[in-house]
Design a protein around this motif. Structure first.
Motif, PDB file in Angstrom:
ATOM      1  N   UNK A   3       0.778  -1.480  -0.121  1.00  0.00           N
ATOM      2  CA  UNK A   3      -0.281  -0.498   0.200  1.00  0.00           C
ATOM      3  C   UNK A   3       0.390   0.939   0.306  1.00  0.00           C
ATOM      4  N   UNK A   4       0.350   2.028  -0.737  1.00  0.00           N
ATOM      5  CA  UNK A   4       1.310   3.509  -0.757  1.00  0.00           C
ATOM      6  C   UNK A   4      -0.056   5.034  -0.508  1.00  0.00           C
ATOM      7  N   UNK A   5       1.189   6.192   0.014  1.00  0.00           N
ATOM      8  CA  UNK A   5      -0.292   7.311   0.045  1.00  0.00           C
ATOM      9  C   UNK A   5       0.702   8.029   0.090  1.00  0.00           C
ATOM     10  N   UNK A   6       0.496   9.427  -0.093  1.00  0.00           N
ATOM     11  CA  UNK A   6       1.559  10.841  -0.423  1.00  0.00           C
ATOM     12  C   UNK A   6       0.439  11.885   0.174  1.00  0.00           C
ATOM     13  N   UNK A   7       1.307  12.574   0.573  1.00  0.00           N
ATOM     14  CA  UNK A   7       0.597  13.936   0.737  1.00  0.00           C
ATOM     15  C   UNK A   7       1.463  15.666   0.949  1.00  0.00           C
ATOM     16  N   UNK A   8       1.386  16.447   0.304  1.00  0.00           N
ATOM     17  CA  UNK A   8       2.197  17.488   0.056  1.00  0.00           C
ATOM     18  C   UNK A   8       1.931  18.982   1.525  1.00  0.00           C
ATOM     19  N   UNK A   9       2.875  19.027   1.666  1.00  0.00           N
ATOM     20  CA  UNK A   9       2.316  19.930   2.978  1.00  0.00           C
ATOM     21  C   UNK A   9       3.245  21.507   2.694  1.00  0.00           C
ATOM     22  N   UNK A  67       3.918   0.104   1.993  1.00  0.00           N
ATOM     23  CA  UNK A  67       4.253  -1.010   2.772  1.00  0.00           C
ATOM     24  C   UNK A  67       4.899  -2.079   2.025  1.00  0.00           C
ATOM     25  N   UNK A  68       5.053  -3.078   3.018  1.00  0.00           N
ATOM     26  CA  UNK A  68       5.914  -4.342   1.770  1.00  0.00           C
ATOM     27  C   UNK A  68       5.481  -5.608   3.200  1.00  0.00           C
ATOM     28  N   UNK A  69       5.421  -6.352   2.411  1.00  0.00           N
ATOM     29  CA  UNK A  69       4.834  -7.538   3.578  1.00  0.00           C
ATOM     30  C   UNK A  69       5.541  -7.334   4.764  1.00  0.00           C
ATOM     31  N   UNK A  70       7.096  -7.290   5.073  1.00  0.00           N
ATOM     32  CA  UNK A  70       7.374  -6.915   6.646  1.00  0.00           C
ATOM     33  C   UNK A  70       7.445  -5.642   7.550  1.00  0.00           C
ATOM     34  N   UNK A 123      12.155   3.374   8.677  1.00  0.00           N
ATOM     35  CA  UNK A 123      11.180   1.876   8.362  1.00  0.00           C
ATOM     36  C   UNK A 123      11.116   1.166   9.837  1.00  0.00           C
ATOM     37  N   UNK A 124       9.668   0.517  10.061  1.00  0.00           N
ATOM     38  CA  UNK A 124       9.422   0.179  11.092  1.00  0.00           C
ATOM     39  C   UNK A 124       8.468  -1.708  10.398  1.00  0.00           C
ATOM     40  N   UNK A 125       9.331  -2.152  11.278  1.00  0.00           N
ATOM     41  CA  UNK A 125       9.198  -3.536  11.488  1.00  0.00           C
ATOM     42  C   UNK A 125       7.652  -4.305  11.651  1.00  0.00           C
ATOM     43  N   UNK A 126       6.522  -4.748  11.430  1.00  0.00           N
ATOM     44  CA  UNK A 126       5.009  -5.131  11.131  1.00  0.00           C
ATOM     45  C   UNK A 126       5.153  -6.356  12.095  1.00  0.00           C
ATOM     46  N   UNK A 127       4.468  -6.609  13.249  1.00  0.00           N
ATOM     47  CA  UNK A 127       4.844  -7.581  13.895  1.00  0.00           C
ATOM     48  C   UNK A 127       4.308  -8.829  12.888  1.00  0.00           C
ATOM     49  N   UNK A 128       5.023  -9.734  13.543  1.00  0.00           N
ATOM     50  CA  UNK A 128       4.319 -11.599  12.784  1.00  0.00           C
ATOM     51  C   UNK A 128       2.802 -11.429  12.820  1.00  0.00           C
TER      52      UNK A 128
END
Length: 130
Positions: A3-9, A67-70, A123-128
């Motif tokens: 998934x991906x989202x972006x916003x300009x400020x 996001x990626x899988x992890x 980057x932040x690791x998603x829990x398994x």
């Protein structure tokens, strides 16, 4: 699934709060509420750095989540030439803790140089899954 989202400020102090609201909304939509506190703090620090050191007058900065899988990747891109430096903050200091906190909270942290400006990412690791 990625998934991906972006916003300009715009280059305004209120954009720091707006960038926090953006990441909270996106992470809630993606059902990653367990990452909200860390990513919200990190985007606040990175957006503040972009405003203070990276965004020339009249320019915007961009906040992206992917996001990626992890992993969940937070990016803050600005068109300034300054390079961020992680400092070990002094106990009495009121400033200089931003990148130190980002590095402590994230699973990984870095800077990509762009043709114009740079992208600071964490980057932040998603829990398994259970």
């Amino acid at each position: 699934m990625s998934l991906s989202q972006q916003r300009r400020f715009p280059r305004r102090r209120t954009s720091v709060g707006a960038s926090r609201d953006f990441v909270v909304g996106v992470l809630t939509e993606w059902q990653f509420s367990y990452l909200i506190d860390d990513i919200q703090l990190c985007v606040s620090e990175l957006a503040t750095n972009a405003l203070l050191h990276g965004v020339p007058p009249g320019r915007d900065f961009a906040v992206s989540l992917r996001t990626t899988d992890q992993l969940v990747r937070l990016e803050v891109r600005d068109s300034g030439s300054g390079l961020p430096v992680v400092q070990c903050p002094e106990e009495e200091s009121c400033a200089g803790r931003g990148l130190y906190l980002v590095r402590a909270l994230a699973s990984g942290f870095g800077v990509d140089h762009d043709v114009v400006g740079k992208t600071v990412w964490a980057v932040f690791t998603k829990p398994a899954p259970p």
